[in-house]
Design an enzyme around this catalytic site. Structure first.
Site, PDB file in Angstrom:
ATOM      1  N   GLN A  78      19.742  13.291   2.633  1.00  0.00           N
ATOM      2  CA  GLN A  78      20.872  13.033   4.000  1.00  0.00           C
ATOM      3  C   GLN A  78      22.157  13.047   3.555  1.00  0.00           C
ATOM      4  O   GLN A  78      22.726  12.421   2.416  1.00  0.00           O
ATOM      5  CB  GLN A  78      21.146  11.577   4.337  1.00  0.00           C
ATOM      6  CG  GLN A  78      21.966  10.766   5.679  1.00  0.00           C
ATOM      7  CD  GLN A  78      21.268  10.198   6.467  1.00  0.00           C
ATOM      8  OE1 GLN A  78      21.085   9.224   5.831  1.00  0.00           O
ATOM      9  NE2 GLN A  78      22.387   9.920   7.601  1.00  0.00           N
ATOM     10  N   PHE A  79      22.939  14.538   3.363  1.00  0.00           N
ATOM     11  CA  PHE A  79      23.564  14.939   2.265  1.00  0.00           C
ATOM     12  C   PHE A  79      25.118  14.355   2.824  1.00  0.00           C
ATOM     13  O   PHE A  79      26.168  14.000   2.017  1.00  0.00           O
ATOM     14  CB  PHE A  79      23.623  16.451   2.382  1.00  0.00           C
ATOM     15  CG  PHE A  79      23.949  17.082   3.612  1.00  0.00           C
ATOM     16  CD1 PHE A  79      25.557  16.572   3.884  1.00  0.00           C
ATOM     17  CD2 PHE A  79      23.598  17.303   4.638  1.00  0.00           C
ATOM     18  CE1 PHE A  79      25.947  17.816   5.079  1.00  0.00           C
ATOM     19  CE2 PHE A  79      24.295  18.057   6.339  1.00  0.00           C
ATOM     20  CZ  PHE A  79      25.685  17.802   5.960  1.00  0.00           C
ATOM     21  N   THR A  80      24.813  13.944   3.939  1.00  0.00           N
ATOM     22  CA  THR A  80      26.205  12.869   4.563  1.00  0.00           C
ATOM     23  C   THR A  80      26.854  11.630   4.343  1.00  0.00           C
ATOM     24  O   THR A  80      27.370  11.408   4.444  1.00  0.00           O
ATOM     25  CB  THR A  80      25.931  12.828   6.412  1.00  0.00           C
ATOM     26  OG1 THR A  80      24.831  11.838   7.023  1.00  0.00           O
ATOM     27  CG2 THR A  80      25.685  14.001   6.690  1.00  0.00           C
TER      28      THR A  80
END
Length: 150
Positions: A78-80
């Site tokens: 999850q890059f966010t």
């Protein structure tokens, strides 16, 4: 590397209508990789995760680790987690590692977690549009950043 750890009684990930990973009791991990993450970050977070005493003992106190309860892991990239919201209303993801760096880190983290846990873990698919379902147990949610070890 940033990691969101959620103690769950069940969790699953669905991609294009198909469940690609599912667990019962254990941990749902949301992992965000940065360009400067190292093997040491991955090793430290893996050990911390499988040894974190956040499962209830016989007295109802959080005193047992994932290993001690024979729990499972569902890992989702999850890059966010690296969103910067300092300016404006649109998050910036400049601190998130690009795929050419993040994918090898993600794959290595899977290997390390599996070895530390002593069994295979479940995963999503890096970069896919995923639907994650979970039943948070507690609720227990912990956020760890490998850059804040000291």
């Amino acid at each position: 590397m940033k990691l969101v750890i959620q103690r769950v009684s069940q969790a699953s990930v669905t991609i294009e209508g198909k469940i690609t990973g599912a667990i019962e009791q254990g941990l749902l991990l949301l992992a965000g990789f940065a360009s400067d993450d190292t093997e040491e970050d991955l090793q430290w977070l893996s050990r911390k995760t499988v040894q974190l005493r956040i499962f209830n003992d016989e007295a109802g106190k959080m005193n047992k680790s994932l290993q001690e309860v024979n729990g499972n892991i569902l890992l989702i990239s999850q890059f966010t987690l690296h969103a910067s919201t300092k300016k404006g209303n649109r998050p910036s993801y400049i601190y998130a590692a690009p795929p050419e760096i993040a994918i090898p880190l993600y794959e290595r983290f899977i290997s390390i977690l599996s070895a530390d846990l002593g069994k295979p873990i479940q995963t999503g698919i890096f970069g896919a549009d995923m639907k994650v379902s979970l039943l948070n147990d507690g609720p227990v949610t912990i956020i760890i950043d490998s850059k804040n070890r000291e």
